[in-house]
Scaffold this motif. Structure first.
Motif, PDB file in Angstrom:
ATOM      1  N   ASP A 100       4.204  13.771 -17.236  1.00  0.00           N
ATOM      2  CA  ASP A 100       4.710  13.240 -18.511  1.00  0.00           C
ATOM      3  C   ASP A 100       4.386  11.754 -18.654  1.00  0.00           C
ATOM      4  OD1 ASP A 100       5.707  15.669 -19.309  1.00  0.00           O
ATOM      5  OD2 ASP A 100       7.774  15.247 -18.701  1.00  0.00           O
ATOM      6  N   GLU A 103       0.816  11.334 -19.471  1.00  0.00           N
ATOM      7  CA  GLU A 103       0.579  11.768 -20.848  1.00  0.00           C
ATOM      8  C   GLU A 103       1.059  10.736 -21.867  1.00  0.00           C
ATOM      9  OE1 GLU A 103      -0.402  15.096 -22.560  1.00  0.00           O
ATOM     10  OE2 GLU A 103      -1.741  14.644 -20.893  1.00  0.00           O
ATOM     11  N   SER A 104       1.946   9.831 -21.445  1.00  0.00           N
ATOM     12  CA  SER A 104       2.568   8.888 -22.382  1.00  0.00           C
ATOM     13  C   SER A 104       1.607   7.819 -22.896  1.00  0.00           C
ATOM     14  CB  SER A 104       3.788   8.214 -21.733  1.00  0.00           C
ATOM     15  OG  SER A 104       3.394   7.312 -20.708  1.00  0.00           O
TER      16      SER A 104
END
Length: 229
Positions: A100, A103-104
């Motif tokens: 995550d 992906e940010s």
């Protein structure tokens, strides 16, 4: 200053102009890298204000305020569009959270030369994710500290050959090295799986058949892993 785990993390970092330590906590990793001229400058980032304050205190103590920038924020969102980071370090987070975080800020990840990751779990998913975003794993190390197992992944931009299921699960480099720590880990987990299987088999548990099938598949993977070691 550094635990054995963090010593192994910093040992994988290539020399560069700017590194970013995400989830920096006390800021020990960027302090070490700058003090030892592995990084010219560093970003010490954490989502916790308390951790940012601790890192800032330590950085000030070492007289490195001009070289290490503490940023309190979420994931890689703290990296500016104009910044080119050579190495991103993410250690101590769960595997799914690590993904995550990456992906940010896809732009930052696309521009970076090296990723040093130490996910706490779901490591096979992190390996697969790295391949999906065209990162090549060039080394892995595994250690045990205070009774816990840690895997450190060193990846650079590049196309890697697809792994087999067992290589994603246990790490191609660790299997090829015949890692003694990996063998110890597999032995430990294999015993736990057998205990769980015995308990499920002898108790009426909802969706037991599905869970048993999953565990038997996992058991077979562990058996294959042990054969490689």
């Amino acid at each position: 200053m550094l635990s054995n785990r963090l010593k192994n993390v910093v040992s994988e970092v290539n020399k560069g102009n700017l590194i970013a330590d995400i989830g920096t906590d006390h800021g020990y990793v960027p302090i070490y890298l700058v003090k030892n001229s592995i990084a010219q400058k560093a970003i010490a980032a954490d989502i916790s204000k308390g951790s940012c304050d601790k890192a800032q205190t330590n950085i000030t103590l070492y007289g490195l305020n001009d070289k290490i920038d503490v940023r309190c924020g979420n994931g890689l969102e703290i990296i500016k569009d104009t910044e080119i980071v050579d190495t991103i370090i993410i250690s101590g987070m769960g595997g799914l959270l690590t993904i995550d975080v990456l992906e940010s800020n896809k732009k930052a990840v696309n521009n970076v030369k090296q990723l040093i990751l130490q996910p706490q779990r779901d490591i096979e998913k992190v390996r697969a994710y790295l391949h999906n975003i065209n990162y090549k794993i060039i080394n892995e190390e595994m250690l045990i500290e205070a009774g816990k197992y840690y895997t450190i992944i060193n990846a650079i931009k590049g196309i890697d050959e697809e792994y087999s299921e067992i290589e994603y699960y246990f790490g191609k480099f660790l299997l090829n090295k015949k890692s003694a720590v990996l063998k110890q880990f597999i032995d430990h987990e294999y015993k736990k799986i057998n205990i769980v299987l015995e308990n499920i088999s002898s108790n009426a548990i909802e969706n037991a058949d599905e869970r048993i099938a999953q565990l038997k598949h996992l058991k077979a993977l562990y058996e294959e892993g042990l054969k490689c070691l």
